[in-house]
Design an enzyme around this catalytic site. Structure first.
Site, short mmCIF file in Angstrom:
data_model
loop_
_atom_site.label_atom_id
_atom_site.label_comp_id
_atom_site.label_asym_id
_atom_site.label_seq_id
_atom_site.Cartn_x
_atom_site.Cartn_y
_atom_site.Cartn_z
CG HIS A 100 -15.92 -34.18 30.96
ND1 HIS A 100 -14.73 -33.05 31.08
CD2 HIS A 100 -17.02 -33.65 30.94
CE1 HIS A 100 -15.44 -32.15 31.22
NE2 HIS A 100 -16.74 -32.25 31.10
CE1 TYR A 101 -9.56 -39.03 29.70
CE2 TYR A 101 -9.72 -39.84 27.54
CZ TYR A 101 -8.92 -39.38 28.74
OH TYR A 101 -7.47 -38.94 28.27
CB THR A 102 -13.86 -41.07 34.68
OG1 THR A 102 -13.59 -42.44 34.10
CG2 THR A 102 -15.44 -40.86 34.94
CD GLU A 148 -16.20 -36.49 34.13
OE1 GLU A 148 -15.29 -37.39 33.54
OE2 GLU A 148 -15.39 -35.50 34.55
CG HIS A 202 -12.58 -31.37 29.25
ND1 HIS A 202 -11.94 -32.13 30.28
CD2 HIS A 202 -12.75 -30.18 29.57
CE1 HIS A 202 -11.82 -31.15 31.24
NE2 HIS A 202 -11.94 -30.03 30.79
CG ASP A 216 -11.48 -35.53 28.59
OD1 ASP A 216 -10.59 -34.61 28.71
OD2 ASP A 216 -12.58 -35.43 29.58
#
Length: 229
Positions: free
Chosen positions: A24-26, A89, A131, A141
């Protein structure tokens, strides 16, 4: 690798063995805001690990527990992805707050972390996903700027097929059948196509099934030599 324990209360018990890693990215304006949210009981979200911009790795949920990172999602027939996955993340503001390339320090930290997880659970490269792969209608993401090729070079993710590509000339319906066989939820056809392109043909994300998309997907589905997992 030094890992800092930064516990989140947002987890419960797994119902499935670990077989997937979700990246994921945050997607928040700062790392601090993301960490606070992942530790906020009211937010009801978390991840097993977070990689900061300087490459520091935070452990937020123990691997044996079920972190709440995937949301409503599906991959290769698994609908309780949280139970079957490790969530990582990576700090990046995401498409909403100024999406940008991931930092070298982050990928340098991700590679040994991911290698250890992959080895511990016998996870195949095809189950190291973003994700957006598991929730194509909701998520973008880690996005088209994520350097999947770096992971592929060290056998931690599937590479983008580039050699001896052949267009199978599937109909659009045939492509979607093949895409579902590969692992995607195709209930929203356009979202599934866009997610596939974002992962395997990021330079052109237009939702159009073309010869290049068909050729890439066919190559991904063809049997691989023994041990090529």
């Amino acid at each position: 690798m030094t890992i800092i324990d930064t516990p989140s209360p947002n987890f419960d018990e797994r119902l499935l063995p670990v077989s997937i890693v979700v990246l994921h990215y945050t997607g928040m304006q700062t790392a601090e805001a993301a960490i606070d949210r992942l530790r906020d009981p009211a937010a009801k979200v978390s991840a097993h690990y977070l990689i900061a911009e300087d490459g520091q790795v935070l452990r937020m949920v123990a691997e044996e527990k079920r972190a709440w990172h995937a949301g409503k999602s599906r991959w290769r027939g698994i609908e309780d992805v949280n139970s079957a996955s490790i969530g990582i993340e990576i700090v990046n503001p995401g498409h909403e707050f100024g999406y940008r390339p991931f930092l070298e320090e982050q990928i340098d930290a991700l590679i040994p972390l991911l290698a250890g997880i992959k080895e511990r659970y016998g996870i195949t490269r095809g189950n190291v996903v973003g994700h957006s792969d598991i929730a194509p209608t909701r998520k973008q993401d880690p996005g088209e700027l994520f350097p999947w090729s770096r992971l592929a070079k060290v056998r931690l993710a599937l590479p983008r097929p580039t050699q001896k590509l052949m267009d199978p000339m599937w109909s659009d319906a045939g492509f979607l059948i093949a895409l579902e066989r590969f692992g995607y939820d195709v209930s929203d056809k356009l979202a599934a196509i866009v997610a596939f392109q974002r992962r395997f043909r990021p330079e052109l994300i237009d939702g159009v099934i073309d010869g290049e998309c068909r050729s890439i997907l066919l190559a991904l589905l063809l049997p691989k030599p023994t041990g090529d997992d």
